[in-house]
Design a protein around this motif. Structure first.
Motif, PDB file in Angstrom:
ATOM      1  N   LEU A  66       0.827  -1.205   0.000  1.00 28.77           N
ATOM      2  CA  LEU A  66       0.000   0.000   0.000  1.00 28.77           C
ATOM      3  C   LEU A  66       0.859   1.252   0.000  1.00 28.77           C
ATOM      4  N   PHE A  67       1.892   1.264   0.837  1.00 30.23           N
ATOM      5  CA  PHE A  67       2.753   2.439   0.939  1.00 30.23           C
ATOM      6  C   PHE A  67       3.507   2.682  -0.368  1.00 30.23           C
ATOM      7  N   ILE A  68       4.055   1.619  -0.964  1.00 27.50           N
ATOM      8  CA  ILE A  68       4.804   1.772  -2.216  1.00 27.50           C
ATOM      9  C   ILE A  68       3.881   2.227  -3.347  1.00 27.50           C
ATOM     10  N   THR A  69       2.688   1.634  -3.420  1.00 29.41           N
ATOM     11  CA  THR A  69       1.747   2.011  -4.475  1.00 29.41           C
ATOM     12  C   THR A  69       1.336   3.472  -4.353  1.00 29.41           C
ATOM     13  N   ALA A  70       0.979   3.874  -3.126  1.00 27.21           N
ATOM     14  CA  ALA A  70       0.572   5.268  -2.911  1.00 27.21           C
ATOM     15  C   ALA A  70       1.737   6.218  -3.154  1.00 27.21           C
ATOM     16  N   GLY A  71       2.947   5.821  -2.731  1.00 30.09           N
ATOM     17  CA  GLY A  71       4.100   6.679  -2.916  1.00 30.09           C
ATOM     18  C   GLY A  71       4.473   6.867  -4.375  1.00 30.09           C
ATOM     19  N   LEU A  72       4.515   5.775  -5.136  1.00 31.81           N
ATOM     20  CA  LEU A  72       4.849   5.870  -6.558  1.00 31.81           C
ATOM     21  C   LEU A  72       3.772   6.631  -7.330  1.00 31.81           C
ATOM     22  N   GLY A  73       2.508   6.379  -6.982  1.00 30.97           N
ATOM     23  CA  GLY A  73       1.422   7.106  -7.640  1.00 30.97           C
ATOM     24  C   GLY A  73       1.510   8.595  -7.380  1.00 30.97           C
ATOM     25  N   GLY A  74       1.781   8.962  -6.133  1.00 30.55           N
ATOM     26  CA  GLY A  74       1.914  10.378  -5.811  1.00 30.55           C
ATOM     27  C   GLY A  74       3.103  11.021  -6.493  1.00 30.55           C
ATOM     28  N   ALA A  75       4.236  10.287  -6.582  1.00 29.41           N
ATOM     29  CA  ALA A  75       5.417  10.826  -7.253  1.00 29.41           C
ATOM     30  C   ALA A  75       5.146  11.044  -8.741  1.00 29.41           C
ATOM     31  N   ALA A  76       4.400  10.127  -9.362  1.00 29.33           N
ATOM     32  CA  ALA A  76       4.057  10.280 -10.779  1.00 29.33           C
ATOM     33  C   ALA A  76       3.168  11.500 -10.996  1.00 29.33           C
ATOM     34  N   ILE A  77       2.189  11.684 -10.111  1.00 30.62           N
ATOM     35  CA  ILE A  77       1.306  12.857 -10.224  1.00 30.62           C
ATOM     36  C   ILE A  77       2.106  14.141 -10.027  1.00 30.62           C
ATOM     37  N   ALA A  78       3.044  14.124  -9.060  1.00 31.93           N
ATOM     38  CA  ALA A  78       3.881  15.297  -8.808  1.00 31.93           C
ATOM     39  C   ALA A  78       4.719  15.638 -10.038  1.00 31.93           C
ATOM     40  N   ALA A  79       5.283  14.613 -10.693  1.00 32.50           N
ATOM     41  CA  ALA A  79       6.102  14.843 -11.879  1.00 32.50           C
ATOM     42  C   ALA A  79       5.271  15.454 -13.005  1.00 32.50           C
ATOM     43  N   ILE A  80       4.065  14.926 -13.210  1.00 34.13           N
ATOM     44  CA  ILE A  80       3.194  15.455 -14.265  1.00 34.13           C
ATOM     45  C   ILE A  80       2.806  16.897 -13.965  1.00 34.13           C
ATOM     46  N   LEU A  81       2.475  17.167 -12.708  1.00 33.46           N
ATOM     47  CA  LEU A  81       2.058  18.518 -12.315  1.00 33.46           C
ATOM     48  C   LEU A  81       3.202  19.512 -12.489  1.00 33.46           C
ATOM     49  N   VAL A  82       4.410  19.114 -12.065  1.00 31.36           N
ATOM     50  CA  VAL A  82       5.564  20.000 -12.191  1.00 31.36           C
ATOM     51  C   VAL A  82       5.893  20.261 -13.655  1.00 31.36           C
ATOM     52  N   TRP A  83       5.777  19.232 -14.503  1.00 36.14           N
ATOM     53  CA  TRP A  83       6.051  19.416 -15.930  1.00 36.14           C
ATOM     54  C   TRP A  83       5.012  20.319 -16.582  1.00 36.14           C
ATOM     55  N   TRP A  84       3.784  20.250 -16.106  1.00 33.00           N
ATOM     56  CA  TRP A  84       2.705  21.044 -16.682  1.00 33.00           C
ATOM     57  C   TRP A  84       2.833  22.519 -16.317  1.00 33.00           C
ATOM     58  N   ILE A  85       3.324  22.801 -15.099  1.00 33.18           N
ATOM     59  CA  ILE A  85       3.443  24.190 -14.647  1.00 33.18           C
ATOM     60  C   ILE A  85       4.620  24.865 -15.355  1.00 33.18           C
ATOM     61  N   THR A  86       4.385  26.071 -15.873  1.00 32.62           N
ATOM     62  CA  THR A  86       5.433  26.874 -16.500  1.00 32.62           C
ATOM     63  C   THR A  86       5.715  28.077 -15.621  1.00 32.62           C
ATOM     64  N   PRO A  87       6.874  28.102 -14.933  1.00 31.68           N
ATOM     65  CA  PRO A  87       7.191  29.239 -14.059  1.00 31.68           C
ATOM     66  C   PRO A  87       7.159  30.550 -14.817  1.00 31.68           C
ATOM     67  N   SER A  88       6.610  31.563 -14.188  1.00 34.95           N
ATOM     68  CA  SER A  88       6.391  32.845 -14.846  1.00 34.95           C
ATOM     69  C   SER A  88       7.652  33.709 -14.818  1.00 34.95           C
ATOM     70  N   GLY A  89       8.024  34.212 -16.010  1.00 39.44           N
ATOM     71  CA  GLY A  89       9.082  35.208 -16.105  1.00 39.44           C
ATOM     72  C   GLY A  89      10.457  34.754 -15.675  1.00 39.44           C
ATOM     73  N   HIS A  90      10.869  33.536 -16.029  1.00 39.57           N
ATOM     74  CA  HIS A  90      12.167  33.028 -15.633  1.00 39.57           C
ATOM     75  C   HIS A  90      12.897  32.419 -16.822  1.00 39.57           C
ATOM     76  N   GLY A  91      14.231  32.416 -16.719  1.00 40.74           N
ATOM     77  CA  GLY A  91      15.038  31.724 -17.689  1.00 40.74           C
ATOM     78  C   GLY A  91      14.967  30.221 -17.476  1.00 40.74           C
TER      79      GLY A  91
END
Length: 255
Positions: free
Chosen positions: A103-128
């Motif tokens: 349960l812990f590994i499944t929830a952890g890997l699932g959350g890490a995958a969602i975090a990666a997708i969310l971070v890739w989707w977000i475009t920081p404003s006004g930065h190099g």
């Protein structure tokens, strides 16, 4: 380079809180229960002294080098602390409770995958490019640490596992600190660093001071006696004991 009075007080308070927490871990021998957490707090104390000294001497290039070099060790130590807490909570008898690890590994890997997708989707404003990836990296690490705490808490509650007092205090303090880091990184990613530079520093400082104060206060007091374990866990331990006895009898019979 001089700090303002407020910034100096926040730095000093955060540093003294970290030192006090380390002293309690060593003096009250809590380091035996939380060795990785003790290593992380020691690392944070040394890093704070190094960065502050470089900042005050105006060594901007070396400040940047030390800061960037510390990111991966810091993340790995934080990850180790989460796994250390999970080991204590999800292995109350020294053996993984049935379904706890999966349960812990499944929830952890699932959350890490969602975090990666969310971070890739977000475009920081006004930065190099470099600044944008720094913000993405900070946000990803904050999300992973926060969601691992949530995954561990979900697993423990789902399986009816009890939290011991000191472990509970550690989990509560670090979860609150990680949640504040996530909020801060989201604000910086969306609105830009320059708009929230001061707020970001204050938010992180107050969150760290609050987390260390809470953990130090709880770790100083003796841990109360353990509450009776849940019926499901009792049945699991009894079944495990019977299984071991059965296996031993089979071994003896085969000799």
């Amino acid at each position: 380079m001089k700090l303002s009075l407020v910034d100096g007080l926040l730095w000093a308070t955060g540093f003294l809180g970290t030192v006090a927490l380390l002293v309690i871990l060593l003096w009250r021998t809590r380091w035996k229960q939380f060795p990785l957490f003790t290593c992380w707090i020691t690392f944070e104390m040394i890093l704070t002294v190094a960065l502050f000294s470089l900042y005050m001497h105006g060594a901007h290039r070396w400040y940047s080098r030390v800061y960037w070099a510390s990111l991966w060790p810091d993340f790995l130590l934080q990850l180790g602390v989460v796994l250390e807490i999970a080991r204590i909570v999800l292995r109350p008898t020294g053996t993984w409770v049935r379904d706890a690890r999966s349960l812990f590994i499944t929830a952890g890997l699932g959350g890490a995958a969602i975090a990666a997708i969310l971070v890739w989707w977000i475009t920081p404003s006004g930065h190099g490019t470099a600044a944008a990836w720094e913000l993405r990296g900070n946000l990803f690490t904050s999300l992973v640490i926060c969601e691992l705490f949530v995954a561990m808490n979900f697993t423990a509650n789902h399986l009816g596992l009890g939290w011991r007092s000191h472990v509970m205090a550690l989990g509560q303090g670090l979860t609150a600190w990680a949640a504040a880091a996530v909020i801060n990184d989201f604000l910086q990613s969306y609105f830009g660093v320059h708009h929230f530079a001061g707020i970001s520093y204050y938010l992180r400082s107050f969150a760290w001071i609050g987390a260390t104060a809470w953990i130090a206060f709880r770790l100083w007091a003796p841990e109360p006696e353990r509450q009776p374990i849940s019926p499901d866990l009792q049945n699991y331990i009894l079944a495990l004991h019977r299984r071991v006895e059965y296996d031993l009898r089979r071994l003896d019979a085969g000799r």
